[in-house]
Design a protein around this motif. Structure first.
Motif, PDB file in Angstrom:
ATOM      1  N   UNK A  44      15.625  -1.199  11.012  1.00 23.22           N
ATOM      2  CA  UNK A  44      15.638  -2.237   9.488  1.00 23.22           C
ATOM      3  C   UNK A  44      14.707  -1.629   8.521  1.00 23.22           C
ATOM      4  N   UNK A  45      14.858  -1.147   7.614  1.00 27.57           N
ATOM      5  CA  UNK A  45      13.742  -0.138   6.796  1.00 27.57           C
ATOM      6  C   UNK A  45      12.266  -1.386   6.611  1.00 27.57           C
ATOM      7  N   UNK A  46      12.745  -2.925   6.589  1.00 27.38           N
ATOM      8  CA  UNK A  46      12.280  -3.884   6.021  1.00 27.38           C
ATOM      9  C   UNK A  46      11.641  -5.029   7.297  1.00 27.38           C
ATOM     10  N   UNK A  47      12.165  -4.255   8.533  1.00 28.75           N
ATOM     11  CA  UNK A  47      11.162  -4.746   9.776  1.00 28.75           C
ATOM     12  C   UNK A  47      10.086  -3.481   9.482  1.00 28.75           C
ATOM     13  N   UNK A  48      10.361  -2.221   9.576  1.00 25.99           N
ATOM     14  CA  UNK A  48       9.153  -0.916   9.321  1.00 25.99           C
ATOM     15  C   UNK A  48       8.470  -2.098   8.454  1.00 25.99           C
ATOM     16  N   UNK A  49       8.282  -2.323   6.976  1.00 26.16           N
ATOM     17  CA  UNK A  49       7.676  -1.983   6.252  1.00 26.16           C
ATOM     18  C   UNK A  49       7.055  -3.265   7.219  1.00 26.16           C
ATOM     19  N   UNK A  50       7.426  -4.352   6.921  1.00 27.59           N
ATOM     20  CA  UNK A  50       6.539  -6.092   8.092  1.00 27.59           C
ATOM     21  C   UNK A  50       5.742  -5.086   9.205  1.00 27.59           C
ATOM     22  N   UNK A  51       6.107  -4.158   9.914  1.00 24.36           N
ATOM     23  CA  UNK A  51       5.395  -3.946  11.469  1.00 24.36           C
ATOM     24  C   UNK A  51       4.655  -2.795  10.889  1.00 24.36           C
ATOM     25  N   UNK A  52       4.257  -1.975   9.459  1.00 23.36           N
ATOM     26  CA  UNK A  52       3.259  -1.526   9.151  1.00 23.36           C
ATOM     27  C   UNK A  52       2.209  -2.519   8.259  1.00 23.36           C
ATOM     28  N   UNK A  53       2.285  -3.438   7.573  1.00 26.28           N
ATOM     29  CA  UNK A  53       1.180  -4.347   6.769  1.00 26.28           C
ATOM     30  C   UNK A  53       2.114  -3.745   5.445  1.00 26.28           C
ATOM     31  N   UNK A  54       2.965  -3.332   4.731  1.00 27.04           N
ATOM     32  CA  UNK A  54       3.993  -3.417   3.931  1.00 27.04           C
ATOM     33  C   UNK A  54       4.604  -4.176   3.386  1.00 27.04           C
ATOM     34  N   UNK A  55       4.429  -5.436   2.758  1.00 32.06           N
ATOM     35  CA  UNK A  55       5.331  -5.406   2.635  1.00 32.06           C
ATOM     36  C   UNK A  55       6.354  -5.920   1.604  1.00 32.06           C
ATOM     37  N   UNK A  56       5.341  -5.773   0.205  1.00 31.93           N
ATOM     38  CA  UNK A  56       5.947  -5.555  -1.129  1.00 31.93           C
ATOM     39  C   UNK A  56       5.139  -5.006  -1.810  1.00 31.93           C
ATOM     40  N   UNK A  57       5.113  -2.849  -0.832  1.00 30.33           N
ATOM     41  CA  UNK A  57       4.244  -2.059  -1.779  1.00 30.33           C
ATOM     42  C   UNK A  57       4.922  -2.211  -2.929  1.00 30.33           C
ATOM     43  N   UNK A  58       3.958  -1.190  -4.387  1.00 31.75           N
ATOM     44  CA  UNK A  58       4.410  -1.383  -5.465  1.00 31.75           C
ATOM     45  C   UNK A  58       4.682   0.330  -5.635  1.00 31.75           C
ATOM     46  N   UNK A  59       5.797   0.364  -6.534  1.00 32.50           N
ATOM     47  CA  UNK A  59       5.919   1.761  -6.604  1.00 32.50           C
ATOM     48  C   UNK A  59       4.636   2.437  -7.942  1.00 32.50           C
ATOM     49  N   UNK A 132       3.045   5.315   1.069  1.00 28.55           N
ATOM     50  CA  UNK A 132       1.266   5.536   1.192  1.00 28.55           C
ATOM     51  C   UNK A 132      -0.008   4.316   0.819  1.00 28.55           C
ATOM     52  N   UNK A 133      -0.441   5.023   1.559  1.00 31.39           N
ATOM     53  CA  UNK A 133      -1.457   3.940   2.093  1.00 31.39           C
ATOM     54  C   UNK A 133      -2.668   3.910   1.464  1.00 31.39           C
ATOM     55  N   UNK A 134      -3.116   3.987   0.348  1.00 31.98           N
ATOM     56  CA  UNK A 134      -4.511   3.990  -0.600  1.00 31.98           C
ATOM     57  C   UNK A 134      -5.131   3.151  -0.615  1.00 31.98           C
ATOM     58  N   UNK A 135      -6.750   3.518  -0.420  1.00 31.68           N
ATOM     59  CA  UNK A 135      -7.917   2.469  -0.679  1.00 31.68           C
ATOM     60  C   UNK A 135      -7.323   1.645   0.350  1.00 31.68           C
ATOM     61  N   UNK A 136      -6.220   0.783   1.200  1.00 36.46           N
ATOM     62  CA  UNK A 136      -6.137  -0.251   1.285  1.00 36.46           C
ATOM     63  C   UNK A 136      -5.151  -0.601   1.393  1.00 36.46           C
ATOM     64  N   UNK A 137      -4.504  -0.052   0.199  1.00 42.66           N
ATOM     65  CA  UNK A 137      -3.151  -0.838  -0.214  1.00 42.66           C
ATOM     66  C   UNK A 137      -2.010  -0.085  -0.217  1.00 42.66           C
ATOM     67  N   UNK A 138      -1.148  -0.661  -0.135  1.00 39.85           N
ATOM     68  CA  UNK A 138       0.227   0.464   0.025  1.00 39.85           C
ATOM     69  C   UNK A 138       1.474   0.418  -1.406  1.00 39.85           C
ATOM     70  N   UNK A 139       1.034   1.898  -1.221  1.00 39.05           N
ATOM     71  CA  UNK A 139       2.859   2.300  -2.517  1.00 39.05           C
ATOM     72  C   UNK A 139       3.156   3.160  -2.149  1.00 39.05           C
ATOM     73  N   UNK A 140       4.527   3.000  -2.749  1.00 45.63           N
ATOM     74  CA  UNK A 140       6.111   3.765  -2.357  1.00 45.63           C
ATOM     75  C   UNK A 140       6.907   4.520  -3.292  1.00 45.63           C
TER      76      UNK A 140
END
Lengths: 154, 103
Positions: A44-59, A132-140
């Motif tokens: 699932x997408x949620x699992x992958x997001x968690x594994x990557x460390x991006x729980x709730x990336x900003x759009x 996308x990880x930019x400056x240590x933060x996740x965006x999508x």
């Protein structure tokens, strides 16, 4: 009787050893992306997001997905991702409704531009996510691609 | 041994555009053959591109990248006549390395 179980355990150990070896050989690659092989088998997408460390990336509007809105052949869907975010470190491509959503992850060293083009397989009509990880933060960003012929069953 | 990659690299306004076409089955491991048996997964797992010893792109792939994978990216600071090296490794440990001269 328990042979398959033993085999599974053995294989699991082998995978860990390989991951370890990969870490020893290419530490900068692992650091840049920090994705284990296991992330590619998550369902699932949620699992992958968690594994990557991006729980709730900003759009973000600074991420552009260039892909057809309707693709005839799901086995070959051209996708381009462009991140205009400063300090883009990695670009991860996910297809929500694929059996395993994680498609690819690209490490972007300084000096490399945040745009990547490739071709992916899609089993059915689905949202495609660019993380996308930019400056240590996740965006999508996401875009739906309609598939008229699936590409995962071959 | 897998077939060679086709790599094109061209510099324009100080930015090198690299296009790579790899030759690989990219078997997902979810497909069944005529006898109904699963075809084992066989796909490129990691890709990296280097310019003068420096990594300009690294990638981790799953089996959902299309057969005969295509990859395009851009990096700054490459000089015409220099070489870009692309290496891939698949999940069976097979490797392939090819290079192209920046045009």
């Amino acid at each position: 009787m328990n042979h398959s179980r033993r085999k599974a355990i053995k294989t699991g150990g082998g995978v860990l050893a390989m991951l370890f070896a990969a870490g020893v050989i290419g530490p900068e690659v692992v650091l840049a992306q920090n994705l284990g092989e296991s992330a590619f088998s998550m369902k699932t997408l949620a699992e992958v997001m968690r594994a990557v460390g991006a729980q709730s990336p900003a759009t973000s509007d600074a991420i552009v997905i260039k892909a057809p809105s309707i693709a005839e052949n799901g086995a070959v869907v051209p996708v381009s991702i462009e991140s205009k975010l400063p300090g883009t470190e990695s670009i991860t491509l996910l297809v929500e409704k694929n059996p395993t959503p994680l498609v690819a992850s690209f490490g972007i060293p300084a000096g490399t531009e945040g745009n990547i083009s490739t071709r992916v397989k899609m089993g059915q009509t689905s949202d495609v996510y660019a993380l996308v990880k930019a400056d240590g933060k996740f965006y999508m960003a996401k875009q739906e691609i309609k598939i008229t012929l699936g590409g995962c069953g071959g | 041994m897998a077939d060679p990659m086709r790599i094109r690299a061209a510099v324009r306004d100080g930015v090198v555009n690299v296009k790579v076409l790899m030759s690989h089955e990219m078997e997902t491991g979810q497909r069944k053959d005529a006898a109904g048996k699963l075809v084992p997964a066989h796909y490129i797992r990691s890709v990296s591109a280097t310019y003068q010893g420096k990594t300009v792109l690294s990638a981790q792939w799953g089996p959902a990248i299309s057969k005969n994978p295509y990859l395009e990216f851009n990096f700054k600071g490459g000089q015409k006549g220099d070489k870009v090296i692309v290496i891939w490794e698949d999940n069976k440990g097979e490797k392939r390395s090819d290079e192209a001269t920046i045009a």
